[in-house]
Design an enzyme around this catalytic site. Structure first.
Site, mmCIF file in Angstrom:
data_model
loop_
_atom_site.group_PDB
_atom_site.id
_atom_site.type_symbol
_atom_site.label_atom_id
_atom_site.label_comp_id
_atom_site.label_asym_id
_atom_site.label_seq_id
_atom_site.Cartn_x
_atom_site.Cartn_y
_atom_site.Cartn_z
ATOM 1 N N ARG A 66 0.830 -1.212 0.000
ATOM 2 C CA ARG A 66 0.000 0.000 0.000
ATOM 3 C C ARG A 66 0.866 1.265 0.000
ATOM 4 O O ARG A 66 0.550 2.263 0.636
ATOM 5 C CB ARG A 66 -0.969 0.005 1.186
ATOM 6 C CG ARG A 66 -1.919 -1.181 1.200
ATOM 7 C CD ARG A 66 -2.829 -1.194 -0.024
ATOM 8 N NE ARG A 66 -3.653 -2.401 -0.044
ATOM 9 C CZ ARG A 66 -3.370 -3.506 -0.753
ATOM 10 N NH1 ARG A 66 -2.279 -3.554 -1.521
ATOM 11 N NH2 ARG A 66 -4.162 -4.547 -0.728
ATOM 12 N N SER A 112 -11.356 -0.656 2.470
ATOM 13 C CA SER A 112 -10.599 -1.228 3.586
ATOM 14 C C SER A 112 -10.018 -0.106 4.434
ATOM 15 O O SER A 112 -9.265 0.727 3.932
ATOM 16 C CB SER A 112 -9.465 -2.114 3.069
ATOM 17 O OG SER A 112 -9.987 -3.236 2.404
ATOM 18 N N GLU A 122 -5.141 2.079 6.320
ATOM 19 C CA GLU A 122 -4.869 2.001 4.884
ATOM 20 C C GLU A 122 -5.495 3.207 4.196
ATOM 21 O O GLU A 122 -4.938 3.762 3.254
ATOM 22 C CB GLU A 122 -5.453 0.715 4.309
ATOM 23 C CG GLU A 122 -5.326 0.588 2.805
ATOM 24 C CD GLU A 122 -5.851 -0.742 2.287
ATOM 25 O OE1 GLU A 122 -6.601 -0.723 1.297
ATOM 26 O OE2 GLU A 122 -5.512 -1.782 2.865
#
Length: 304
Positions: free
Chosen positions: A172, A222, A292
Protein backbone atom coordinates in the site's frame (compact mmCIF):
# COMPACT_ATOMS: atom_id res chain seq x y z
CA UNK A 1 1.07 43.34 -9.04
CA UNK A 2 -1.73 41.59 -7.15
CA UNK A 3 -2.54 38.13 -8.48
CA UNK A 4 -6.11 37.18 -9.35
CA UNK A 5 -7.67 34.39 -7.35
CA UNK A 6 -7.19 31.04 -9.04
CA UNK A 7 -10.84 30.61 -10.09
CA UNK A 8 -10.76 33.99 -11.85
CA UNK A 9 -7.38 33.26 -13.44
CA UNK A 10 -8.62 30.10 -15.19
CA UNK A 11 -12.13 30.79 -16.52
CA UNK A 12 -11.95 27.83 -18.94
CA UNK A 13 -11.44 25.30 -16.12
CA UNK A 14 -14.28 24.27 -13.82
CA UNK A 15 -13.25 25.61 -10.41
CA UNK A 16 -15.67 25.72 -7.48
CA UNK A 17 -15.22 27.81 -4.34
CA UNK A 18 -15.93 26.46 -0.82
CA UNK A 19 -17.17 23.18 -2.28
CA UNK A 20 -18.12 20.41 0.21
CA UNK A 21 -15.94 17.40 -0.50
CA UNK A 22 -18.69 15.18 0.94
CA UNK A 23 -20.20 15.44 -2.55
CA UNK A 24 -17.22 13.50 -3.95
CA UNK A 25 -15.90 11.11 -1.30
CA UNK A 26 -17.21 7.55 -1.19
CA UNK A 27 -17.96 7.97 2.53
CA UNK A 28 -20.21 10.98 1.73
CA UNK A 29 -18.28 12.92 4.40
CA UNK A 30 -15.75 15.74 4.37
CA UNK A 31 -15.57 19.49 4.75
CA UNK A 32 -15.12 22.11 2.01
CA UNK A 33 -12.22 22.75 -0.33
CA UNK A 34 -11.32 26.43 -0.64
CA UNK A 35 -11.02 25.82 -4.38
CA UNK A 36 -11.94 22.60 -6.18
CA UNK A 37 -10.67 22.29 -9.76
CA UNK A 38 -11.41 19.71 -12.46
CA UNK A 39 -8.56 19.89 -14.99
CA UNK A 40 -9.22 18.00 -18.22
CA UNK A 41 -5.64 17.51 -19.45
CA UNK A 42 -1.99 17.61 -18.47
CA UNK A 43 -1.47 21.23 -19.52
CA UNK A 44 -4.35 22.45 -17.35
CA UNK A 45 -3.02 20.47 -14.40
CA UNK A 46 0.45 21.88 -14.93
CA UNK A 47 -0.86 25.46 -15.28
CA UNK A 48 -2.97 25.19 -12.11
CA UNK A 49 0.00 23.86 -10.15
CA UNK A 50 2.30 26.60 -11.45
CA UNK A 51 -0.18 29.34 -10.57
CA UNK A 52 -0.85 27.88 -7.13
CA UNK A 53 2.90 27.71 -6.46
CA UNK A 54 3.24 31.33 -7.59
CA UNK A 55 0.65 32.54 -5.07
CA UNK A 56 1.73 30.08 -2.33
CA UNK A 57 -1.55 28.19 -2.45
CA UNK A 58 -1.32 24.63 -1.06
CA UNK A 59 -2.25 21.92 -3.57
CA UNK A 60 -3.94 18.58 -2.85
CA UNK A 61 -4.70 16.04 -5.57
CA UNK A 62 -7.55 13.53 -5.37
CA UNK A 63 -8.60 10.76 -7.72
CA UNK A 64 -11.86 8.90 -7.25
CA UNK A 65 -11.89 9.63 -3.48
CA UNK A 66 -12.74 5.99 -2.76
CA UNK A 67 -10.11 5.13 -0.12
CA UNK A 68 -10.11 8.61 1.39
CA UNK A 69 -11.38 10.43 4.46
CA UNK A 70 -11.42 14.24 4.37
CA UNK A 71 -11.69 15.76 7.84
CA UNK A 72 -14.74 17.92 8.56
CA UNK A 73 -12.70 21.14 8.48
CA UNK A 74 -12.02 20.56 4.80
CA UNK A 75 -8.89 21.38 2.83
CA UNK A 76 -7.26 24.78 2.52
CA UNK A 77 -5.93 25.93 -0.81
CA UNK A 78 -6.53 24.17 -4.12
CA UNK A 79 -7.87 20.64 -4.49
CA UNK A 80 -7.64 19.07 -7.94
CA UNK A 81 -9.88 16.11 -8.82
CA UNK A 82 -8.45 14.39 -11.89
CA UNK A 83 -11.45 12.30 -12.95
CA UNK A 84 -11.86 14.38 -16.14
CA UNK A 85 -8.48 12.99 -17.27
CA UNK A 86 -9.63 9.47 -18.09
CA UNK A 87 -8.31 8.43 -21.51
CA UNK A 88 -7.19 4.80 -21.90
CA UNK A 89 -5.10 3.55 -24.83
CA UNK A 90 -3.58 0.21 -25.79
CA UNK A 91 -0.44 -0.64 -27.75
CA UNK A 92 0.59 -4.24 -28.18
CA UNK A 93 0.52 -5.81 -24.73
CA UNK A 94 0.44 -2.52 -22.83
CA UNK A 95 -2.41 -0.39 -21.55
CA UNK A 96 -1.80 3.27 -20.72
CA UNK A 97 -4.40 5.12 -18.68
CA UNK A 98 -4.66 8.70 -17.50
CA UNK A 99 -4.70 9.20 -13.75
CA UNK A 100 -8.41 9.92 -13.51
CA UNK A 101 -9.48 6.81 -15.39
CA UNK A 102 -11.44 4.38 -13.23
CA UNK A 103 -9.38 1.30 -12.44
CA UNK A 104 -12.48 -0.82 -13.12
CA UNK A 105 -12.80 0.68 -16.62
CA UNK A 106 -9.10 0.05 -17.22
CA UNK A 107 -9.55 -3.64 -16.39
CA UNK A 108 -12.47 -3.78 -18.82
CA UNK A 109 -10.36 -2.28 -21.62
CA UNK A 110 -7.64 -4.84 -20.91
CA UNK A 111 -10.20 -7.66 -21.05
CA UNK A 112 -11.64 -6.35 -24.33
CA UNK A 113 -8.14 -6.65 -25.82
CA UNK A 114 -7.63 -10.12 -24.28
CA UNK A 115 -4.84 -8.84 -22.04
CA UNK A 116 -4.35 -10.56 -18.69
CA UNK A 117 -2.83 -9.23 -15.47
CA UNK A 118 -5.36 -6.72 -14.16
CA UNK A 119 -8.13 -9.19 -13.29
CA UNK A 120 -7.52 -8.77 -9.53
CA UNK A 121 -8.47 -5.08 -9.85
CA UNK A 122 -11.82 -5.68 -11.54
CA UNK A 123 -13.81 -4.45 -8.55
CA UNK A 124 -11.44 -1.88 -7.02
CA UNK A 125 -13.39 1.41 -7.11
CA UNK A 126 -10.41 3.78 -7.22
CA UNK A 127 -8.74 5.72 -10.02
CA UNK A 128 -5.56 4.70 -11.82
CA UNK A 129 -3.65 7.53 -10.14
CA UNK A 130 -4.86 6.44 -6.72
CA UNK A 131 -3.96 2.84 -7.52
CA UNK A 132 -0.38 3.86 -8.32
CA UNK A 133 -0.23 6.18 -5.29
CA UNK A 134 -1.03 3.37 -2.84
CA UNK A 135 -0.13 0.23 -4.82
CA UNK A 136 -3.72 -0.94 -4.74
CA UNK A 137 -4.32 -4.65 -4.47
CA UNK A 138 -6.92 -7.35 -3.92
CA UNK A 139 -7.22 -11.13 -4.07
CA UNK A 140 -3.48 -11.71 -4.14
CA UNK A 141 -2.73 -9.19 -6.89
CA UNK A 142 -1.08 -5.76 -6.68
CA UNK A 143 -0.61 -2.90 -9.11
CA UNK A 144 3.17 -3.21 -8.61
CA UNK A 145 3.19 -6.48 -10.57
CA UNK A 146 1.93 -4.87 -13.78
CA UNK A 147 2.68 -1.12 -13.56
CA UNK A 148 5.92 -0.52 -15.46
CA UNK A 149 5.91 3.29 -15.71
CA UNK A 150 4.10 6.41 -14.56
CA UNK A 151 4.27 9.92 -15.93
CA UNK A 152 4.21 12.36 -13.03
CA UNK A 153 4.18 16.08 -12.38
CA UNK A 154 6.60 16.99 -9.61
CA UNK A 155 5.65 19.60 -6.96
CA UNK A 156 8.02 21.98 -8.78
CA UNK A 157 6.10 21.55 -12.03
CA UNK A 158 8.45 19.22 -13.93
CA UNK A 159 7.03 16.29 -15.91
CA UNK A 160 8.98 13.07 -15.38
CA UNK A 161 8.53 9.42 -16.28
CA UNK A 162 9.22 7.03 -13.42
CA UNK A 163 10.06 3.40 -14.11
CA UNK A 164 8.98 0.50 -11.92
CA UNK A 165 12.09 0.71 -9.73
CA UNK A 166 11.66 4.46 -9.22
CA UNK A 167 8.03 3.93 -8.19
CA UNK A 168 9.49 1.90 -5.29
CA UNK A 169 6.31 -0.04 -4.60
CA UNK A 170 5.66 -1.61 -1.20
CA UNK A 171 2.57 -2.77 0.66
CA UNK A 172 0.00 0.00 0.00
CA UNK A 173 2.90 2.34 -0.76
CA UNK A 174 4.76 3.97 -3.63
CA UNK A 175 7.36 6.72 -3.98
CA UNK A 176 4.53 9.06 -5.04
CA UNK A 177 3.62 9.30 -1.35
CA UNK A 178 7.17 10.28 -0.40
CA UNK A 179 7.81 12.91 -3.07
CA UNK A 180 4.26 14.26 -3.46
CA UNK A 181 4.29 13.87 -7.22
CA UNK A 182 1.02 14.06 -9.17
CA UNK A 183 0.38 10.95 -11.27
CA UNK A 184 -0.63 11.90 -14.82
CA UNK A 185 -0.59 8.52 -16.60
CA UNK A 186 0.33 4.92 -15.83
CA UNK A 187 1.42 2.15 -18.18
CA UNK A 188 0.66 -1.50 -17.47
CA UNK A 189 2.53 -4.39 -19.12
CA UNK A 190 0.09 -7.27 -19.54
CA UNK A 191 0.08 -10.78 -21.00
CA UNK A 192 -1.95 -11.99 -23.99
CA UNK A 193 -4.74 -14.26 -22.81
CA UNK A 194 -8.20 -15.53 -23.57
CA UNK A 195 -10.83 -12.80 -23.33
CA UNK A 196 -13.57 -15.13 -22.11
CA UNK A 197 -11.34 -16.64 -19.41
CA UNK A 198 -10.27 -13.18 -18.28
CA UNK A 199 -13.91 -12.08 -18.05
CA UNK A 200 -14.82 -15.23 -16.12
CA UNK A 201 -12.11 -14.54 -13.55
CA UNK A 202 -13.23 -10.90 -13.22
CA UNK A 203 -16.84 -12.00 -12.77
CA UNK A 204 -15.81 -14.50 -10.09
CA UNK A 205 -13.83 -11.90 -8.12
CA UNK A 206 -16.66 -9.37 -8.39
CA UNK A 207 -19.15 -11.94 -7.11
CA UNK A 208 -16.87 -12.73 -4.16
CA UNK A 209 -16.48 -9.03 -3.42
CA UNK A 210 -20.24 -8.43 -3.54
CA UNK A 211 -20.88 -11.38 -1.22
CA UNK A 212 -18.38 -10.25 1.41
CA UNK A 213 -18.26 -6.45 1.27
CA UNK A 214 -20.92 -3.80 2.06
CA UNK A 215 -21.00 -2.37 -1.47
CA UNK A 216 -24.56 -1.13 -0.98
CA UNK A 217 -23.53 1.49 1.62
CA UNK A 218 -21.13 4.46 1.55
CA UNK A 219 -17.69 3.47 2.84
CA UNK A 220 -14.01 4.19 2.33
CA UNK A 221 -13.16 0.59 1.47
CA UNK A 222 -10.60 -1.23 3.59
CA UNK A 223 -9.92 0.97 6.60
CA UNK A 224 -6.84 -0.79 7.96
CA UNK A 225 -3.77 -2.44 6.51
CA UNK A 226 -3.52 -6.15 7.21
CA UNK A 227 -1.22 -6.65 10.23
CA UNK A 228 1.40 -9.37 9.85
CA UNK A 229 0.01 -12.70 10.98
CA UNK A 230 -3.55 -11.48 11.46
CA UNK A 231 -6.76 -10.71 9.59
CA UNK A 232 -8.10 -7.27 10.48
CA UNK A 233 -11.77 -8.20 10.17
CA UNK A 234 -11.28 -11.22 12.41
CA UNK A 235 -9.53 -9.16 15.11
CA UNK A 236 -12.35 -6.60 15.09
CA UNK A 237 -15.00 -9.32 15.14
CA UNK A 238 -13.37 -11.20 18.03
CA UNK A 239 -13.13 -7.95 20.00
CA UNK A 240 -16.93 -7.64 19.80
CA UNK A 241 -16.77 -4.47 17.73
CA UNK A 242 -18.66 -5.63 14.62
CA UNK A 243 -21.87 -3.63 14.31
CA UNK A 244 -20.66 -0.93 16.71
CA UNK A 245 -22.23 2.45 15.88
CA UNK A 246 -20.47 5.76 16.44
CA UNK A 247 -22.58 8.73 15.47
CA UNK A 248 -23.70 7.96 11.94
CA UNK A 249 -20.85 5.52 11.26
CA UNK A 250 -20.90 1.79 11.91
CA UNK A 251 -18.49 -1.13 11.76
CA UNK A 252 -20.07 -3.08 8.92
CA UNK A 253 -22.14 -6.09 9.93
CA UNK A 254 -21.17 -7.67 6.60
CA UNK A 255 -17.38 -7.24 6.86
CA UNK A 256 -15.76 -5.93 10.05
CA UNK A 257 -12.86 -4.41 8.10
CA UNK A 258 -15.21 -1.78 6.68
CA UNK A 259 -16.85 1.25 8.28
CA UNK A 260 -20.08 2.33 6.62
CA UNK A 261 -22.09 5.55 6.69
CA UNK A 262 -25.55 4.53 7.88
CA UNK A 263 -27.00 7.85 9.08
CA UNK A 264 -25.47 11.12 7.90
CA UNK A 265 -22.08 10.32 9.42
CA UNK A 266 -19.38 12.95 9.67
CA UNK A 267 -15.68 12.42 9.07
CA UNK A 268 -15.26 12.95 12.82
CA UNK A 269 -17.58 9.98 13.44
CA UNK A 270 -15.38 7.88 11.16
CA UNK A 271 -12.12 8.99 12.73
CA UNK A 272 -13.31 8.59 16.31
CA UNK A 273 -14.54 5.08 15.51
CA UNK A 274 -11.21 4.25 13.84
CA UNK A 275 -9.29 5.45 16.91
CA UNK A 276 -11.58 3.47 19.21
CA UNK A 277 -11.02 0.28 17.20
CA UNK A 278 -7.26 0.84 17.23
CA UNK A 279 -7.24 1.36 21.00
CA UNK A 280 -9.35 -1.73 21.72
CA UNK A 281 -7.30 -4.02 19.45
CA UNK A 282 -4.00 -2.71 20.84
CA UNK A 283 -5.14 -3.35 24.41
CA UNK A 284 -6.75 -6.73 23.71
CA UNK A 285 -4.33 -8.24 21.20
CA UNK A 286 -1.21 -6.07 21.36
CA UNK A 287 -1.62 -5.41 17.63
CA UNK A 288 -1.24 -1.93 16.15
CA UNK A 289 -3.74 -1.42 13.34
CA UNK A 290 -2.39 1.03 10.76
CA UNK A 291 -4.86 2.86 8.57
CA UNK A 292 -4.87 2.00 4.88
CA UNK A 293 -7.36 4.76 4.10
CA UNK A 294 -5.77 8.12 3.26
CA UNK A 295 -6.78 10.78 5.81
CA UNK A 296 -6.34 14.43 4.82
CA UNK A 297 -7.68 17.89 5.62
CA UNK A 298 -8.17 19.94 8.75
CA UNK A 299 -10.10 19.36 11.94
CA UNK A 300 -13.33 21.38 12.20
CA UNK A 301 -12.96 24.61 14.14
CA UNK A 302 -15.76 23.57 16.49
CA UNK A 303 -16.22 19.96 17.45
CA UNK A 304 -19.76 18.65 17.64
Amino acid sequence: MMMADIATAFPAIKILRDEPLAHYTHTKTGGPADYLAFPTNVQETKSLLAYANQISLPVTVVGNASNLIVRDGGIRGLVMILTQMAAITTAGNTVTAEAGAALITTTQVAQAHALSGLEFAAGIPGSVGGAIFMNAGAYGGEISTVAVAAEVLTPEGEIRTLNQAELDFGYRHSSIQDYHDIVLTATFALTPGDGAAIQAQMDDLNARRAAKQPLELPSCGSVFKRPVGHYTGQLIQEAGLQGLKWGGAQVSTKHAGFIVNIDHATATDYLELIHHIQAVILEKDGVTLETEVRIIGEEPTTQK
